[in-house]
Scaffold this motif. Structure first.
Motif, PDB file in Angstrom:
ATOM      1  N   LEU A 113       0.865  -1.186   0.000  1.00 55.85           N
ATOM      2  CA  LEU A 113       0.000   0.000   0.000  1.00 55.85           C
ATOM      3  C   LEU A 113       0.895   1.227   0.000  1.00 55.85           C
ATOM      4  O   LEU A 113       1.806   1.330   0.825  1.00 55.85           O
ATOM      5  CB  LEU A 113      -0.875  -0.011   1.263  1.00 55.85           C
ATOM      6  CG  LEU A 113      -1.679   1.257   1.569  1.00 55.85           C
ATOM      7  CD1 LEU A 113      -2.735   1.503   0.485  1.00 55.85           C
ATOM      8  CD2 LEU A 113      -2.367   1.145   2.928  1.00 55.85           C
ATOM      9  N   ALA A 114       0.660   2.150  -0.928  1.00 54.16           N
ATOM     10  CA  ALA A 114       1.460   3.380  -0.989  1.00 54.16           C
ATOM     11  C   ALA A 114       0.628   4.562  -0.499  1.00 54.16           C
ATOM     12  O   ALA A 114      -0.478   4.808  -0.991  1.00 54.16           O
ATOM     13  CB  ALA A 114       1.922   3.631  -2.420  1.00 54.16           C
ATOM     14  N   PHE A 115       1.161   5.263   0.482  1.00 55.70           N
ATOM     15  CA  PHE A 115       0.529   6.479   1.001  1.00 55.70           C
ATOM     16  C   PHE A 115       1.139   7.688   0.332  1.00 55.70           C
ATOM     17  O   PHE A 115       2.370   7.775   0.222  1.00 55.70           O
ATOM     18  CB  PHE A 115       0.854   6.630   2.489  1.00 55.70           C
ATOM     19  CG  PHE A 115      -0.228   6.178   3.387  1.00 55.70           C
ATOM     20  CD1 PHE A 115      -1.351   6.955   3.583  1.00 55.70           C
ATOM     21  CD2 PHE A 115      -0.130   4.962   4.046  1.00 55.70           C
ATOM     22  CE1 PHE A 115      -2.358   6.532   4.420  1.00 55.70           C
ATOM     23  CE2 PHE A 115      -1.126   4.532   4.883  1.00 55.70           C
ATOM     24  CZ  PHE A 115      -2.244   5.320   5.073  1.00 55.70           C
ATOM     25  N   VAL A 116       0.338   8.633  -0.079  1.00 52.55           N
ATOM     26  CA  VAL A 116       0.874   9.895  -0.585  1.00 52.55           C
ATOM     27  C   VAL A 116       0.555  10.965   0.455  1.00 52.55           C
ATOM     28  O   VAL A 116      -0.627  11.230   0.747  1.00 52.55           O
ATOM     29  CB  VAL A 116       0.252  10.260  -1.951  1.00 52.55           C
ATOM     30  CG1 VAL A 116       0.843  11.566  -2.459  1.00 52.55           C
ATOM     31  CG2 VAL A 116       0.479   9.133  -2.955  1.00 52.55           C
ATOM     32  N   LEU A 117       1.600  11.524   1.053  1.00 46.43           N
ATOM     33  CA  LEU A 117       1.425  12.541   2.092  1.00 46.43           C
ATOM     34  C   LEU A 117       1.902  13.889   1.558  1.00 46.43           C
ATOM     35  O   LEU A 117       2.889  13.946   0.814  1.00 46.43           O
ATOM     36  CB  LEU A 117       2.227  12.163   3.336  1.00 46.43           C
ATOM     37  CG  LEU A 117       1.820  10.834   3.990  1.00 46.43           C
ATOM     38  CD1 LEU A 117       2.848  10.415   5.031  1.00 46.43           C
ATOM     39  CD2 LEU A 117       0.454  10.949   4.621  1.00 46.43           C
ATOM     40  N   ILE A 118       1.193  14.926   1.948  1.00 44.89           N
ATOM     41  CA  ILE A 118       1.511  16.253   1.419  1.00 44.89           C
ATOM     42  C   ILE A 118       1.796  17.210   2.578  1.00 44.89           C
ATOM     43  O   ILE A 118       0.951  17.367   3.468  1.00 44.89           O
ATOM     44  CB  ILE A 118       0.330  16.781   0.564  1.00 44.89           C
ATOM     45  CG1 ILE A 118       0.076  15.803  -0.596  1.00 44.89           C
ATOM     46  CG2 ILE A 118       0.623  18.185   0.025  1.00 44.89           C
ATOM     47  CD1 ILE A 118      -1.346  15.747  -1.043  1.00 44.89           C
TER      48      ILE A 118
ATOM     49  N   VAL B 121      -0.708  20.848  -8.654  1.00 47.66           N
ATOM     50  CA  VAL B 121      -1.699  19.864  -9.108  1.00 47.66           C
ATOM     51  C   VAL B 121      -1.045  18.894 -10.087  1.00 47.66           C
ATOM     52  O   VAL B 121      -1.164  17.670  -9.964  1.00 47.66           O
ATOM     53  CB  VAL B 121      -2.910  20.570  -9.766  1.00 47.66           C
ATOM     54  CG1 VAL B 121      -3.764  19.585 -10.543  1.00 47.66           C
ATOM     55  CG2 VAL B 121      -3.756  21.277  -8.711  1.00 47.66           C
ATOM     56  N   SER B 122      -0.295  19.450 -11.060  1.00 44.63           N
ATOM     57  CA  SER B 122       0.302  18.551 -12.057  1.00 44.63           C
ATOM     58  C   SER B 122       1.399  17.703 -11.423  1.00 44.63           C
ATOM     59  O   SER B 122       1.589  16.531 -11.778  1.00 44.63           O
ATOM     60  CB  SER B 122       0.818  19.333 -13.268  1.00 44.63           C
ATOM     61  OG  SER B 122       1.811  20.220 -12.848  1.00 44.63           O
ATOM     62  N   GLY B 123       2.118  18.271 -10.421  1.00 41.65           N
ATOM     63  CA  GLY B 123       3.148  17.497  -9.721  1.00 41.65           C
ATOM     64  C   GLY B 123       2.523  16.319  -8.984  1.00 41.65           C
ATOM     65  O   GLY B 123       3.027  15.197  -9.039  1.00 41.65           O
ATOM     66  N   LEU B 124       1.424  16.572  -8.296  1.00 44.12           N
ATOM     67  CA  LEU B 124       0.738  15.499  -7.560  1.00 44.12           C
ATOM     68  C   LEU B 124       0.239  14.428  -8.538  1.00 44.12           C
ATOM     69  O   LEU B 124       0.437  13.228  -8.323  1.00 44.12           O
ATOM     70  CB  LEU B 124      -0.436  16.089  -6.760  1.00 44.12           C
ATOM     71  CG  LEU B 124      -1.380  15.081  -6.097  1.00 44.12           C
ATOM     72  CD1 LEU B 124      -0.659  14.234  -5.054  1.00 44.12           C
ATOM     73  CD2 LEU B 124      -2.572  15.801  -5.436  1.00 44.12           C
TER      74      LEU B 124
ATOM     75  N   PRO C 177      -5.013  19.612   0.610  1.00 47.33           N
ATOM     76  CA  PRO C 177      -4.839  21.039   0.916  1.00 47.33           C
ATOM     77  C   PRO C 177      -5.582  21.881  -0.133  1.00 47.33           C
ATOM     78  O   PRO C 177      -5.712  21.447  -1.287  1.00 47.33           O
ATOM     79  CB  PRO C 177      -3.324  21.230   0.796  1.00 47.33           C
ATOM     80  CG  PRO C 177      -2.725  19.871   0.880  1.00 47.33           C
ATOM     81  CD  PRO C 177      -3.750  18.901   0.388  1.00 47.33           C
ATOM     82  N   PRO C 178      -6.074  23.062   0.268  1.00 41.34           N
ATOM     83  CA  PRO C 178      -6.936  23.858  -0.618  1.00 41.34           C
ATOM     84  C   PRO C 178      -6.362  24.086  -2.021  1.00 41.34           C
ATOM     85  O   PRO C 178      -7.097  24.052  -3.005  1.00 41.34           O
ATOM     86  CB  PRO C 178      -7.088  25.183   0.136  1.00 41.34           C
ATOM     87  CG  PRO C 178      -6.826  24.834   1.572  1.00 41.34           C
ATOM     88  CD  PRO C 178      -5.902  23.667   1.592  1.00 41.34           C
ATOM     89  N   HIS C 179      -5.031  24.261  -2.129  1.00 38.14           N
ATOM     90  CA  HIS C 179      -4.486  24.585  -3.465  1.00 38.14           C
ATOM     91  C   HIS C 179      -4.471  23.364  -4.392  1.00 38.14           C
ATOM     92  O   HIS C 179      -4.167  23.480  -5.574  1.00 38.14           O
ATOM     93  CB  HIS C 179      -3.088  25.201  -3.350  1.00 38.14           C
ATOM     94  CG  HIS C 179      -2.006  24.221  -2.995  1.00 38.14           C
ATOM     95  ND1 HIS C 179      -1.840  23.721  -1.721  1.00 38.14           N
ATOM     96  CD2 HIS C 179      -1.027  23.647  -3.738  1.00 38.14           C
ATOM     97  CE1 HIS C 179      -0.815  22.874  -1.702  1.00 38.14           C
ATOM     98  NE2 HIS C 179      -0.312  22.820  -2.919  1.00 38.14           N
ATOM     99  N   LEU C 180      -4.846  22.187  -3.861  1.00 35.09           N
ATOM    100  CA  LEU C 180      -4.808  20.976  -4.697  1.00 35.09           C
ATOM    101  C   LEU C 180      -6.208  20.413  -5.002  1.00 35.09           C
ATOM    102  O   LEU C 180      -6.322  19.341  -5.601  1.00 35.09           O
ATOM    103  CB  LEU C 180      -3.982  19.888  -3.998  1.00 35.09           C
ATOM    104  CG  LEU C 180      -2.483  20.184  -3.862  1.00 35.09           C
ATOM    105  CD1 LEU C 180      -1.806  19.105  -3.032  1.00 35.09           C
ATOM    106  CD2 LEU C 180      -1.834  20.291  -5.235  1.00 35.09           C
ATOM    107  N   VAL C 181      -7.244  21.147  -4.589  1.00 37.03           N
ATOM    108  CA  VAL C 181      -8.589  20.569  -4.765  1.00 37.03           C
ATOM    109  C   VAL C 181      -8.928  20.338  -6.243  1.00 37.03           C
ATOM    110  O   VAL C 181      -9.805  19.541  -6.559  1.00 37.03           O
ATOM    111  CB  VAL C 181      -9.713  21.408  -4.093  1.00 37.03           C
ATOM    112  CG1 VAL C 181      -9.650  21.305  -2.584  1.00 37.03           C
ATOM    113  CG2 VAL C 181      -9.659  22.848  -4.556  1.00 37.03           C
ATOM    114  N   GLY C 182      -8.207  21.015  -7.120  1.00 36.92           N
ATOM    115  CA  GLY C 182      -8.464  20.830  -8.554  1.00 36.92           C
ATOM    116  C   GLY C 182      -7.827  19.559  -9.116  1.00 36.92           C
ATOM    117  O   GLY C 182      -8.023  19.238 -10.304  1.00 36.92           O
ATOM    118  N   ALA C 183      -7.070  18.821  -8.290  1.00 31.69           N
ATOM    119  CA  ALA C 183      -6.421  17.598  -8.803  1.00 31.69           C
ATOM    120  C   ALA C 183      -7.507  16.567  -9.133  1.00 31.69           C
ATOM    121  O   ALA C 183      -8.443  16.367  -8.353  1.00 31.69           O
ATOM    122  CB  ALA C 183      -5.462  17.042  -7.754  1.00 31.69           C
TER     123      ALA C 183
END
Ligand code: NAD
Length: 280
Positions: free
Chosen positions: A34-39, A74-77, A100-106
């Motif tokens: 299982l891979a977790f992505v943490l920001i 977003v593109s990095g994520l 986080p708010p700046h990534l809601v468009g992902a």
């Protein structure tokens, strides 16, 4: 007086079954991962990752953490998630929520490989749930069904009332109940006469995030209650259901120690299911 279902016991049973399946995978040289992505610095996400990691390792599931900087774009994520999609050794991907708010468009609901989407956030898995096809449903919804089955409740033909219509709990659990032939009523903040409806429930699933919302006078005698609510209050963590409701119910889940532990265990079931397909 009803019975309280011990979610930790349900989870232990799930983990016991998983240990056998993981051993079979190990024997074939496959270690589920299982891979977790943490920001950024998110403390709660790290605590959650740590808890799942400890549980996963007890049965031989690997957990990796991909730590991204707080200012990831977003593109990095999306690119990083794409790399995990392409990594054959990864069976499940969990991205820290809420974003986080700046990534809601992902567009994670279309970027994560549905096969590795073990918490059922993709459009593909939502569609499969709707069509009654095998896939990964959101783990809390799956945990609720696991508990009802553990308690030996026959779902078909029962009137199930679900309070809450979110994409992570209320709506998907309603679909799972419908797929199992319950008669389902979904209620939410704008529902009129909520208690009047609740008194018709044979099975009541509460996922509102409203502490003490359901009181004994809202219930039919003998109702089965699953309380998914997790509310941090000055009195500690409480559910959406007043604990006195157990006096009217036949079966009820406590908070804490009800749905939560089972959610973690069934999420790992999704990882193993993916690994079994990888290995086939
Ligand atoms: P959400 O805020 O996204 O959705 C809540 C839903 O409940 C909405 O549809 C809303 O209309 C409805 N609702 C709220 N107050 C209501 C009221 N007074 N009457 C009728 N309907 C009402 O929340 P969510 O993410 O679905 O989470 C719901 C609860 O479940 C929260 O307490 C959350 O912490 C908990 N939760 C638990 C787990 C777990 O593993 N046990 C996992 C996810 C969420």
């Amino acid at each position: 007086m009803g019975t309280l279902v011990d979610g930790r016991a349900v989870a232990a049973g799930v983990m016991e079954g998983l240990a056998v399946r993981v051993q079979r995978l190990h024997d074939r040289g496959c270690v589920p991962q299982l891979a977790f992505v943490l920001i950024g610095e998110s403390g709660p996400a790290r605590v959650y990752a740590g808890r799942l990691e400890r549980l996963a390792t007890t049965v031989g599931i690997d957990v990796s953490r991909l730590q991204l900087p707080a200012d990831v774009t977003v593109s990095g994520l999306e690119r990083q998630v794409g790399a995990l999609n392409a990594d054959w050794a990864v069976d499940g991907i969990l991205v820290q929520m809420p974003l986080p708010p700046h990534l809601v468009g992902a567009h994670l609901s279309s970027v994560i490989d549905p096969h590795k989407d073990v918490d059922g956030i993709t459009v593909s898995n939502a569609g499969k749930l709707y069509l009654g096809l095998p896939g990964h449903p959101p783990s809390t919804a799956r945990a609720i069904l696991e508990i009802i089955d553990f308690a030996g409740i026959e779902i078909a033909g029962q009137h199930a009332i679900v309070i809450g219509r979110s994409n992570v709990v209320g709506h998907p659990v309603a679909e799972l109940l419908l797929n199992r032939h319950a008669t389902v009523t979904i209620t939410h903040r704008r529902t009129r006469d909520l208690f009047c409806l609740c008194r018709q429930a044979d099975v009541l699933v509460v996922a509102a995030g409203a502490p003490g919302l359901i009181t004994p006078d809202a219930l039919k005698s003998g109702v089965v209650i699953v309380d998914a609510g997790i509310n941090v209050t000055e009195h500690g963590v409480v559910g959406d259901v007043d604990p006195r409701c157990v006096e009217v119910a036949s079966v009820m889940t406590p908070v804490p120690g009800g749905v939560g532990p089972v959610t973690n265990a069934v999420l790992l079931v999704g990882v193993v299911e993916s690994a079994e397909t990888r290995d086939a």
